[in-house]
Enzyme design. Structure first.
Site, short mmCIF file in Angstrom:
data_model
loop_
_atom_site.label_atom_id
_atom_site.label_comp_id
_atom_site.label_asym_id
_atom_site.label_seq_id
_atom_site.Cartn_x
_atom_site.Cartn_y
_atom_site.Cartn_z
N ASP A 454 -44.08 55.00 55.12
CA ASP A 454 -43.77 54.08 56.20
C ASP A 454 -42.77 54.71 57.18
O ASP A 454 -41.82 55.38 56.77
CB ASP A 454 -43.17 52.80 55.61
CG ASP A 454 -42.93 51.73 56.64
OD1 ASP A 454 -43.91 51.27 57.25
OD2 ASP A 454 -41.76 51.36 56.85
N GLU A 480 -47.38 57.52 58.37
CA GLU A 480 -47.47 56.57 59.48
C GLU A 480 -46.62 57.15 60.62
O GLU A 480 -45.42 56.93 60.69
CB GLU A 480 -46.95 55.19 59.10
CG GLU A 480 -47.10 54.18 60.24
CD GLU A 480 -46.13 53.01 60.15
OE1 GLU A 480 -46.45 51.95 60.72
OE2 GLU A 480 -45.06 53.15 59.54
#
Length: 704
Positions: A454, A480
């Site tokens: 993330d 990401e």
């Protein structure tokens, strides 16, 4: 124990973070850096900190030395010329969505300033707000935030002209007892260089060819072609890693091979030599079908999701035909989405025990499904005890987070990205933070098959490189990073969000772009410098985006999903996409979902699984004609197999004329499709077929 770290490659004007590996925060003061060698004309220095941000000031090679409690280590930094150019962002007053007199403040935000609200403010010049900075060539998204409000912003993308990055691949083979490492360099699409005109720089271990320490023997040589390094078998133990970059107007992402000898001392000429390419994905992750589950919404309306309930639904995932499942965070958190972590070493109480999580993972493995764990280490919850103690001023925790002066109050405020007030950013300049988060990586890497990382763009490259070296060889790292950035492929991640194709498929679905723009989206990976080894996650929606069906309609969804399954890369389904869901984090529609749409997605999984050409084949344009811009056609080819794919994003079936001889069976549905041969001697020759959403057919290979 400090491990060997790779050379770092950068440009003048861009600093690199350098840090001890596997650090011991209890002896922080015993780590120190010095600049041992620098190019002529350089005056670059380092700070006295254990983690430094080194800024080369002239192009060339820099050699730095880390003195650590367990010994000394060298780091090589290669700085290339500054490629940045002046970038000017403008917001004319007529483009303001609110009256100018209501504007109290304005700032600009984008990937170039880490998405930090309020850090950079434009000036007012001649009826426009203007902000200037230096940025490398490429596309740079941004937003002017009105009154520091993320919901009131003017977005855009600024194109900075200039050359793009070349690409490089290293391969290694054994020859007469030696190991030959050969570079294949490819110029950027807009480069003035031909492929064979690119320079290739090799770095062996932490050294460049010719740069030997006093008394060190040479263990390699560059062949006359400038593309090959020869390493004698007897010396493999001294030269295990070979790095290389291609250099034209700019330098490429660095490539690396590892040469591993079973005989660690390098004395046995008959010992087996193993070749490992860290930038390649694990074999199982070269082209998997991924299924993302927003965990707490998956079990249903009347059943709370838990690991037990997830395990009971593994047969559905197996029936659907997915290869791996990505779970949104499952660790302790006060939120339903789980991205505000309060405990990094325990599973969330409402989901179940670690043993129950391990049972779910085992059930997935028994079904042939890998499990991807959502690793959230850019930030923690503000309710994490480390942050609470940092905010209270407890000395040993104060530097765990980034504290900045608030521009309005003048008081210290923990740094956050966007408007994420509840999730402050960790401070990676702290050895204690690095030690803590490396322990988190070690805690879970042995249990699952990969990490989806993330806010990967918010974590330093140096840290990700260490993570990549710690996890097993067959472990997947998915970043990401928005927008995608090839720099994260340099010894860090092997799979990346394809933000380019995602945006293009959205624009095609809404009618803003023709379907043929998928070709431009595919070429973008080469333009920005991704090497061929990079795997791109192809998706149309996820837990941070609105549902494709809600924005573009059911018919466009089928074509867009089919595009992700028939193009190279890793197709991803977001839970409920196959059930026709329109609520982006809503409860899974088990009882009233779209059964035909589910069957369609299952057929896409089966077709991709059965046709290796859809996973590994090249993409080729084919000649096609249609009255609709919502139609596109292309071929996938590998060895003697060739299939033709036609996609239709519109609400009505479209007639498509393809300049190929094809078989009449649709490989997605298994049904015979009506076709007609047209050959009037002009532009209307070929095969005509009717396409509702997607058709995949075999090309016969016969002459047209």
């Amino acid at each position: 124990m400090h491990s060997v770290a790779p050379p770092r490659f950068t440009t003048v004007g861009q600093s690199v973070e350098l840090a001890p590996r596997d650090p011991d925060p209890d002896v922080d003061s015993e780590y120190s850096w010095t600049v041992e060698a620098r190019p002529n004309g350089s005056s670059a220095v380092v700070s006295d900190d254990a983690v430094v941000h080194f800024a080369p000031d002239v192009p060339g090679l820099y050699r730095l030395r880390l003195t650590a409690p367990d010994g000394e280590r060298e780091r090589l930094v290669r700085a290339f010329p500054d490629v940045r150019r002046t970038a000017r962002f403008e917001l004319p007053l007529p483009d303001l969505p609110i009256p100018h007199e209501e504007l109290e403040s304005i700032c600009i935000m984008g990937p170039f300033n880490e998405q930090l609200v309020g850090r950079d403010r434009p000036t007012y010049e001649d009826g426009a707000y203007v902000y200037e900075t230096k940025l490398p060539p490429g596309e740079h998204p941004y937003g002017f935030l009105l009154n520091n409000d993320l919901t009131e912003q003017v977005r855009g993308t600024l194109s900075v002209p200039g050359p793009r990055r070349p690409r490089i691949r290293l391969d290694a083979e054994r020859e007469a007892g030696d190991v030959l490492v050969t570079a294949d360099a490819k110029a950027a699409p807009d480069s003035d260089y031909a492929d064979d005109e690119l320079a290739v720089e090799f770095y062996i271990g932490e050294r460049a060819p010719g740069a030997l320490a006093s008394g060190e023997k040479r263990v390699h040589r560059v062949e006359s072609d400038g593309r090959t390094v020869r390493i004698p078998r007897d010396e493999i133990a001294d030269a295990r890693r070979v790095h290389a970059v291609a250099v034209g107007e700019r330098h490429s992402i660095a490539e690396r091979v590892e040469i591993r000898g079973d005989d660690e001392a390098g004395r046995n000429r008959n010992a087996r030599t193993r070749i490992h390419r860290p930038n390649d994905p694990p074999e199982w992750a070269a082209s998997p079908t991924v299924y993302e589950i927003f965990v707490r919404s998956f079990a249903g309306e009347t059943v709370d999701t838990s690991f037990i309930e997830l395990e009971r639904r593994v047969p559905y995932l197996e029936w659907l035909g997915v290869d791996c499942v990505w779970l949104t965070p499952v660790l302790g958190s006060p939120t339903t989405h789980g991205y505000h972590t309060t405990n990094y070493f325990e599973t969330a109480d409402d989901l179940g025990t670690r043993a129950e999580f391990e049972s779910f993972v085992a059930a997935c493995h028994d079904a042939g499904i890998r499990v991807i764990f959502d690793l959230v280490i850019n930030h923690s919850s503000r309710d994490h005890p480390a942050f609470q103690m940092s905010a209270a001023g407890v000395p040993e925790y104060r530097d765990w987070y980034v504290w900045e002066e608030d521009g309005e109050t003048g008081e210290a405020k923990a740094q956050r990205y966007f408007n994420w007030e509840r999730i402050p950013n960790f401070n990676f300049d702290s050895l204690a933070v690095r030690r803590f988060l490396l322990d988190v990586v070690d805690e879970w890497a042995g249990l699952v098959d990969g990490f989806r990382c993330d806010v990967a763009w918010g974590v330093p490259h140096e840290f990700w490189k260490e993570v990549a070296d710690r996890v097993p060889d067959d472990f997947l790292l998915l970043d990401e990073t928005i927008p995608r950035d090839p720099a994260y492929h340099e010894g860090e991640f092997t799979m990346h969000y394809d933000t380019t194709l995602y945006g293009t498929l959205r624009d095609i679905g809404t009618g803003e772009k023709p379907a043929s723009d998928v070709f431009d989206a595919l070429e973008d990976a080469k333009r920005v410098g991704f090497p061929d080894s990079a795997v791109h996650l192809r998706y149309v929606e996820n837990h941070d985006e609105s549902r494709y069906r809600e924005e573009c309609g059911r018919d466009a969804l089928k074509a867009a999903a089919a595009a992700t399954f028939t193009l190279p890369g890793a197709p991803m389904m977001y839970y409920g996409q196959e059930r026709g869901m329109t609520e982006y984090r809503g409860t899974m529609r088990w009882d009233d979902g779209d059964e035909e749409l589910t069957t369609f997605h299952r057929s896409l999984c089966e077709t991709r699984d059965e046709l290796s050409v859809l996973r590994d084949g090249t993409v080729e344009r084919v000649e096609w004609e249609s009255d609709s811009e919502a139609v596109v056609a292309f071929a996938r080819e590998m060895d003697a197999e060739r299939v033709v794919v036609a996609l239709n994003f519109s609400e009505r079936p479209q007639s498509v004329r393809i300049d190929e001889r094809i078989e009449a069976e649709d490989l997605v549905t298994g049904r015979r499709i009506p076709t007609a041969r047209r050959d009037d001697g002009g532009t209307h020759s070929g095969t005509e077929l009717l396409v509702s959403d997607v058709v995949v057919v075999r090309a016969t290979g016969e002459s047209k």
